[in-house]
Write a protein that holds these residues in place. Sequence first.
Motif, PDB file in Angstrom:
ATOM      1  N   ASP A  71     -11.141   5.496  -1.022  1.00  0.00           N
ATOM      2  CA  ASP A  71     -11.727   5.273  -2.339  1.00  0.00           C
ATOM      3  C   ASP A  71     -10.937   6.086  -3.351  1.00  0.00           C
ATOM      4  O   ASP A  71     -11.231   7.238  -3.616  1.00  0.00           O
ATOM      5  CB  ASP A  71     -13.194   5.692  -2.334  1.00  0.00           C
ATOM      6  CG  ASP A  71     -13.854   5.468  -3.690  1.00  0.00           C
ATOM      7  OD1 ASP A  71     -13.186   4.906  -4.583  1.00  0.00           O
ATOM      8  OD2 ASP A  71     -15.011   5.872  -3.856  1.00  0.00           O
ATOM      9  N   GLU A  72      -9.925   5.475  -3.925  1.00  0.00           N
ATOM     10  CA  GLU A  72      -9.047   6.224  -4.808  1.00  0.00           C
ATOM     11  C   GLU A  72      -9.685   6.490  -6.171  1.00  0.00           C
ATOM     12  O   GLU A  72      -9.142   7.244  -6.968  1.00  0.00           O
ATOM     13  CB  GLU A  72      -7.714   5.489  -4.963  1.00  0.00           C
ATOM     14  CG  GLU A  72      -6.935   5.418  -3.672  1.00  0.00           C
ATOM     15  CD  GLU A  72      -5.485   5.110  -3.895  1.00  0.00           C
ATOM     16  OE1 GLU A  72      -4.971   5.370  -4.993  1.00  0.00           O
ATOM     17  OE2 GLU A  72      -4.847   4.606  -2.962  1.00  0.00           O
ATOM     18  N   SER A  73     -10.822   5.903  -6.446  1.00  0.00           N
ATOM     19  CA  SER A  73     -11.471   6.196  -7.719  1.00  0.00           C
ATOM     20  C   SER A  73     -11.989   7.628  -7.735  1.00  0.00           C
ATOM     21  O   SER A  73     -12.205   8.194  -8.799  1.00  0.00           O
ATOM     22  CB  SER A  73     -12.632   5.219  -7.955  1.00  0.00           C
ATOM     23  OG  SER A  73     -13.643   5.399  -6.998  1.00  0.00           O
ATOM     24  N   THR A  74     -12.178   8.232  -6.558  1.00  0.00           N
ATOM     25  CA  THR A  74     -12.708   9.587  -6.503  1.00  0.00           C
ATOM     26  C   THR A  74     -11.686  10.599  -6.023  1.00  0.00           C
ATOM     27  O   THR A  74     -11.768  11.769  -6.386  1.00  0.00           O
ATOM     28  CB  THR A  74     -13.934   9.643  -5.577  1.00  0.00           C
ATOM     29  OG1 THR A  74     -13.565   9.180  -4.280  1.00  0.00           O
ATOM     30  CG2 THR A  74     -15.069   8.785  -6.117  1.00  0.00           C
ATOM     31  N   VAL A  75     -10.743  10.196  -5.174  1.00  0.00           N
ATOM     32  CA  VAL A  75      -9.816  11.176  -4.602  1.00  0.00           C
ATOM     33  C   VAL A  75      -8.444  11.136  -5.259  1.00  0.00           C
ATOM     34  O   VAL A  75      -7.606  11.984  -5.003  1.00  0.00           O
ATOM     35  CB  VAL A  75      -9.658  10.975  -3.072  1.00  0.00           C
ATOM     36  CG1 VAL A  75     -10.996  11.045  -2.386  1.00  0.00           C
ATOM     37  CG2 VAL A  75      -8.971   9.650  -2.769  1.00  0.00           C
ATOM     38  N   ASP A  76      -8.194  10.146  -6.049  1.00  0.00           N
ATOM     39  CA  ASP A  76      -6.873  10.026  -6.649  1.00  0.00           C
ATOM     40  C   ASP A  76      -7.004  10.124  -8.158  1.00  0.00           C
ATOM     41  O   ASP A  76      -8.091  10.113  -8.706  1.00  0.00           O
ATOM     42  CB  ASP A  76      -6.242   8.684  -6.253  1.00  0.00           C
ATOM     43  CG  ASP A  76      -4.723   8.773  -6.231  1.00  0.00           C
ATOM     44  OD1 ASP A  76      -4.095   7.728  -6.039  1.00  0.00           O
ATOM     45  OD2 ASP A  76      -4.183   9.854  -6.421  1.00  0.00           O
ATOM     46  N   SER A  77      -5.913  10.226  -8.855  1.00  0.00           N
ATOM     47  CA  SER A  77      -5.949  10.297 -10.312  1.00  0.00           C
ATOM     48  C   SER A  77      -4.977   9.299 -10.904  1.00  0.00           C
ATOM     49  O   SER A  77      -3.939   8.991 -10.324  1.00  0.00           O
ATOM     50  CB  SER A  77      -5.588  11.709 -10.789  1.00  0.00           C
ATOM     51  OG  SER A  77      -4.226  11.978 -10.549  1.00  0.00           O
ATOM     52  N   LEU A  78      -5.336   8.796 -12.063  1.00  0.00           N
ATOM     53  CA  LEU A  78      -4.469   7.847 -12.764  1.00  0.00           C
ATOM     54  C   LEU A  78      -3.138   8.493 -13.117  1.00  0.00           C
ATOM     55  O   LEU A  78      -2.090   7.833 -13.109  1.00  0.00           O
ATOM     56  CB  LEU A  78      -5.167   7.351 -14.029  1.00  0.00           C
ATOM     57  CG  LEU A  78      -4.476   6.245 -14.822  1.00  0.00           C
ATOM     58  CD1 LEU A  78      -4.289   5.004 -13.957  1.00  0.00           C
ATOM     59  CD2 LEU A  78      -5.286   5.915 -16.076  1.00  0.00           C
ATOM     60  N   ALA A  79      -3.172   9.797 -13.369  1.00  0.00           N
ATOM     61  CA  ALA A  79      -1.936  10.503 -13.746  1.00  0.00           C
ATOM     62  C   ALA A  79      -0.879  10.408 -12.658  1.00  0.00           C
ATOM     63  O   ALA A  79       0.314  10.236 -12.950  1.00  0.00           O
ATOM     64  CB  ALA A  79      -2.246  11.969 -14.051  1.00  0.00           C
ATOM     65  N   VAL A  80      -1.279  10.493 -11.396  1.00  0.00           N
ATOM     66  CA  VAL A  80      -0.314  10.410 -10.305  1.00  0.00           C
ATOM     67  C   VAL A  80       0.312   9.025 -10.252  1.00  0.00           C
ATOM     68  O   VAL A  80       1.520   8.878 -10.044  1.00  0.00           O
ATOM     69  CB  VAL A  80      -0.978  10.758  -8.959  1.00  0.00           C
ATOM     70  CG1 VAL A  80      -0.027  10.498  -7.799  1.00  0.00           C
ATOM     71  CG2 VAL A  80      -1.428  12.207  -8.945  1.00  0.00           C
TER      72      VAL A  80
END
Length: 241
Positions: free
Chosen positions: A190-199
Amino acid sequence: MEHAGSTETRVEDIADALQQRIADEFEFGAKLPSESELSERYGISRATVREVLKILSGRGLIELGRGRRGTVTRPTSQVLGIQLGALVRRDPQRLIELAQIRDFLDEFVAQRAAEQSSPSASHAVDSARSALGRMRDAASGDALGVANGEFHAALIDAAGSEVLSFLLDGIESALVSTQRSAYGGRLVRDESTVDSLAVHEQLFDAVAAGKPDDARTAAREHARLVRAGLRQRVAALLGIR
């Protein structure tokens, strides 16, 4: 009298031999020899030939039709995903290992995508840019997830490697299907919680600017964040603090 076990072993051995022959001698879409020809070549009955062909069909190597010779099929990532899923099913630690392999391949994809300059690669980069825009504008987690998948698929296209595409599609299919079936979806990425748009933006900028080293660095950071999230969910599932 031949035991059932030895008969099964014989059938598997012949299936392995025919599989190797297919790999060495036959192009995708080619027709296999007839049942009678295979029967004579391997010294087995036509009924046994049919058992062998069923095994190869189950492996995704050939397509069988009623009354027709087997046809050699192009390998699909779906078959790879099924096989990998069987390997890692119900073992969270193996899931993490498979996710790590996916992450290493993603890093290589980022490098290759940044190195390509063909028209098709440029078109794929444009697709990644559009997907990134949809990620920024996503109004829900589902929309973000779809756009995220499109973004990474576009980078794979930009890398211009059929082998990488095949491997990554199979691995991702195994990860998603195994987590959903064995863990009720509780480990699905679930990249909405563990990832960031900046990356993602850093990754895209490096690829679009043709900077392989920066692209690998951004992909590595993306993988670190995703893997950390997966580890947290595995720990929660196993009751580990």
